[in-house]
Design an enzyme around this catalytic site. Structure first.
Site, PDB file in Angstrom:
ATOM      1  N   SER A   1      -9.597   1.799   2.966  1.00 31.04           N
ATOM      2  CA  SER A   1      -8.736   2.508   2.056  1.00 31.04           C
ATOM      3  C   SER A   1      -7.720   1.635   1.321  1.00 31.04           C
ATOM      4  O   SER A   1      -7.143   2.081   0.336  1.00 31.04           O
ATOM      5  CB  SER A   1      -7.986   3.610   2.812  1.00 31.04           C
ATOM      6  OG  SER A   1      -7.147   3.036   3.795  1.00 31.04           O
TER       7      SER A   1
ATOM      8  N   SER B   1      -9.643  -0.406   7.236  1.00 32.87           N
ATOM      9  CA  SER B   1      -9.083  -0.277   5.891  1.00 32.87           C
ATOM     10  C   SER B   1      -8.424  -1.523   5.311  1.00 32.87           C
ATOM     11  O   SER B   1      -8.100  -1.539   4.133  1.00 32.87           O
ATOM     12  CB  SER B   1      -8.073   0.860   5.854  1.00 32.87           C
ATOM     13  OG  SER B   1      -8.760   2.077   5.701  1.00 32.87           O
TER      14      SER B   1
ATOM     15  N   LYS C   1       0.857  -1.192   0.000  1.00 33.07           N
ATOM     16  CA  LYS C   1       0.000   0.000   0.000  1.00 33.07           C
ATOM     17  C   LYS C   1       0.889   1.238   0.000  1.00 33.07           C
ATOM     18  O   LYS C   1       1.908   1.282   0.724  1.00 33.07           O
ATOM     19  CB  LYS C   1      -0.889  -0.035   1.250  1.00 33.07           C
ATOM     20  CG  LYS C   1      -1.940   1.056   1.323  1.00 33.07           C
ATOM     21  CD  LYS C   1      -2.788   0.857   2.590  1.00 33.07           C
ATOM     22  CE  LYS C   1      -3.884   1.894   2.746  1.00 33.07           C
ATOM     23  NZ  LYS C   1      -4.695   1.684   3.965  1.00 33.07           N
TER      24      LYS C   1
HETATM   25  N1  GLN Z   1     -12.687   4.005   6.216  1.00 37.20           N
HETATM   26  C1  GLN Z   1     -12.222   4.467   7.479  1.00 37.20           C
HETATM   27  C2  GLN Z   1     -12.028   5.962   7.445  1.00 37.20           C
HETATM   28  O1  GLN Z   1     -12.407   6.556   6.497  1.00 37.20           O
HETATM   29  C3  GLN Z   1     -11.002   3.713   7.864  1.00 37.20           C
HETATM   30  C4  GLN Z   1      -9.746   4.236   7.350  1.00 37.20           C
HETATM   31  C5  GLN Z   1      -8.589   3.380   7.695  1.00 37.20           C
HETATM   32  O2  GLN Z   1      -8.720   2.328   8.312  1.00 37.20           O
HETATM   33  N2  GLN Z   1      -7.425   3.857   7.335  1.00 37.20           N
HETATM   34  O3  GLN Z   1     -11.551   6.555   8.345  1.00 37.20           O
END
Ligand code: GLN
Length: 482
Positions: free
Chosen positions: A153, A177, A78
Site C-alpha cells: 500500500s 506494504s 505516507k
Molecule cells: N497488501 C497487503 C494487504 O492488502 C498488505 C497491506 C499492508 O502491509 N498494509 O493487506
C-alpha cells in the site's frame, strides 16, 4: 549530479560542508514534484509552505551546529502517519478532512523542528491493498511504466523515492506494504522487527502486525533513518526497550561466513522465471563475497497468507470501528444514532475496507471464533516457531520479494484474491514479527525486481551488513526514464 539524485548520505555531507542549503535542496525536490506529479500522483498533499519553513529552520540549526545527520533532508510521509497540523486521510473519504492533532513518534524523532516534510503520499485506503488502486483519491502510477501499478500500500512513497521527488519516504508494513512497492519501484524498503519502531501516531489497522519503516535509495540510507526513529517509546507499550545498535559499525562488515538459506518453497510455482533468475543471481553475488549459501525448506510456507487474512481482518474490524461518524472524520446526517453510523460508514469506507471489516467480524463472532481466529493464532505460533528455528541455523533467508514485476493498472483490481496473492512472499515476516528488507536486484523487461532478505527478531544489522554488500556487488543504479 542533480540535487534530486542525491542520497541522504551525499546530501547530508553537502549540507554539513555548506555546499548547499536545505532550502535549495527542498526547492529542487518541490520543483521535481511539480514537474512529475501530473504523471505519477504519488502525493495526496504537497506541503510546500511547511517544507520551506522547515528547511529555513534546518539551515539555522546547521549554521549553529545544532543539527544531526537528517536535519534538512526533505522526505515524504505516507498519509497514514500523523504529522501535526497536516491532513491525514489514510486515502479514505471517511478521513478526508481529518487534521492530525499530534505528531507520530517517528516524525518527532526525525527532527520535529528542522525536519522537512515534503508532503503526504498516496496509499491504498487504510493501507489495505497491493497496488495503491484502492485509494479513494485515485491511483499512483509506476515511474518505470505509468501503465503499471507502483505496488501498495505504500505506493506513493515508493514512487516518490524512485522518481527523485523525495530523498526518502516513510511507509508502513502490515503484510508487505513497504517491501512490495519498493520491489515494484526499484527502491530499498525496510520493515523492522515488530516492536522496534513506535506505532504511536500511525493510523492502525493490525495492531499486532503494523510496523513503520523506510523507503530509501540505498540500504545505508534506510538504516540512517531507522537509527534515528527506532527505540522504546512510552506512548506505545508494544515498542520494546531493546538496545539499538550503532548501525554504522555494521555497514562494511561484509558477508564472509554468513549463512544464507534459500527456502525452496519461495522459489516454487508462480514465481516468474525472470524474477527467479535475478534473485538467484543476487544470491550468487553474496556467495562470491564469502557467504555460505544453501537451499533449505520452510515447510509451513503455504500457511502465512491464509493466517494473515484472518488475523488482520479481525484486528481491522476492531480498529476501524472508531470511524463511526461521531468521533472522527466524515459524518452523515441520520434520524438516529445507528443511522448516523450506518450512513457515515457506508459512504465513507471503500469496498476493500468493507470487505475486510466483514471478514474480520465474521471470523471473530461467537460460534466462529474458535474455528477461524483462534485457529489462525495457533497457526501463527507454528509459523513463528519455524522462523525461530531457521535462525538457529542461518543468519539470513533470501527470497524474491514478489512473485512478479509490477502488474498493469486494472489487472487485478476486480479480483481480491489475485491481489492478495501479490503478498504471498512478504506476509510471513509480519506474521512472525521478524525484520525484512527488499533490495533492487535488477530489471526484467524494463521493470524492477526486488530480492528480500529476512533476519531473526531484532537482528536488523544483518540486513544492513548483507544488503550493503549485495548493493556493492551488484553495482548498478536503477533510474526510471521520466
Ligand atoms: N497488501 C497487503 C494487504 O492488502 C498488505 C497491506 C499492508 O502491509 N498494509 O493487506
Amino acid at each position: 549530479m542533480e540535487l534530486h539524485e542525491l542520497t541522504i548520505k551525499q546530501a547530508s555531507e553537502k549540507l554539513a560542508r555548506k555546499e548547499i542549503s536545505s532550502v535549495e535542496l527542498t526547492q529542487a525536490h518541490l520543483s521535481r514534484i511539480k514537474q512529475l506529479e501530473p504523471k505519477l500522483h504519488a502525493f495526496l498533499y504537497v506541503a510546500e509552505r511547511e517544507a520551506l519553513d522547515g528547511a529555513k529552520r534546518a539551515d539555522q540549526l546547521i549554521a549553529e551546529d545544532e543539527n544531526f545527520l537528517l536535519t534538512g533532508i526533505p522526505y515524504a510521509v505516507k498519509d497514514n502517519i500523523l504529522v501535526s497540523g497536516m491532513k491525514t486521510t489514510a486515502a479514505s473519504k471517511i478521513l478526508e478532512n481529518f487534521v492530525a492533532p499530534y505528531e507520530a513518534t517517528v516524525i518527532k524523532r526525525l527532527g520535529g523542528i528542522g525536519s522537512v516534510v515534503l508532503g503526504k503520499t498516496n496509499l491504498d485506503e487504510f493501507a489495505l491493498g497491493s497496488s495503491t488502486e484502492n485509494s479513494a483519491f485515485g491511483p499512483t502510477f509506476n515511474p518505470y511504466d505509468t501503465t503499471k501499478v507502483p505496488g501498495g500500500s505504500s505506493g506513493g512513497s515508493a514512487a516518490a523515492v524512485a522518481s527523485g521527488e523525495a530523498i526518502f519516504a516513510l511507509g508502513t508494513d502490515t503484510g508487505g506494504s513497504i517491501r512490495q512497492p519498493a520491489s515494484f519501484c526499484g527502491v530499498v524498503g525496510l520493515k523492522p522487527t515488530f516492536g522496534r519502531v513506535s506505532r504511536y501516531g500511525l493510523v492502525g489497522i493490525g495492531s499486532s502486525l503494523d510496523q513503520a519503516g523506510v523507503l530509501g535509495k540505498t540500504v545505508e540510507d534506510a538504516f540512517l533513518v531507522l537509527q534515528q526513529m527506532a527505540g522504546k517509546d512510552e506512548s506505545d507499550s508494544t515498542c520494546l526497550p531493546k538496545e539499538l545498535p550503532d548501525y554504522s559499525k555494521f555497514l562494511d562488515r561484509g558477508v564472509k561466513g554468513l549463512k544464507v538459506g534459500l527456502p525452496k518453497e519461495y522459489f516454487a510455482e508462480g514465481i516468474e522465471p525472470e524474477v527467479k533468475k535475478l534473485v538467484e543471481a543476487a544470491a550468487k553475488k553474496l556467495q562470491e563475497q564469502g557467504a555460505e549459501i544453501s537451499e533449505m525448506s520452510m515447510s509451513n510456507a503455504s500457511l502465512p497468507l491464509a493466517t494473515y487474512h484472518l488475523i488482520l481482518p479481525v484486528e481491522i474490524s476492531s480498529n476501524l470501528s472508531r470511524y463511526d461518524g461521531i468521533r472522527y472524520g466524515l459524518s452523515a446526517a441520520g434520524e438516529n444514532l445507528s443511522e448516523v453510523y450506518y450512513k457515515s460508514r457506508s459512504s465513507g469506507f471503500g469496498s476493500e475496507s468493507k470487505r475486510r471489516i466483514m471478514i474480520g467480524t465474521y471470523a471473530s463472532s461467537a460460534g466462529y471464533f474458535d474455528a477461524y481466529y483462534k485457529k489462525a493464532k495457533q497457526v501463527q505460533t507454528l509459523i513463528k516457531q519455524e522462523f525461530i528455528d531457521a535462525f538457529t541455523k542461518y543468519d539470513l533467508l533470501l527470497t524474491p520479494t514478489t512473485p512478479t514485476t509490477a502488474f498493469s493498472i486494472g489487472e487485478k483490481a476486480a479480483d481480491p484474491l489475485a491481489m492478495y496473492l501479490a503478498d504471498i512472499l512478504t506476509v510471513a515476516a509480519n506474521i512472525s514479527g521478524v525484520p525484512a528488507i527488499s533490495i533492487p536486484a535488477g530489471l526484467s523487461q524494463g521493470l524492477p525486481v526486488g530480492v528480500q532478505l529476512i533476519a531473526a527478531h531484532f537482528r536488523e544489522e544483518i540486513l544492513l551488513q548483507a544488503g550493503h554488500a549485495l548493493e556493492k556487488a551488484l553495482n548498478f543504479k536503477l533510474e526510471p526514464n521520466l
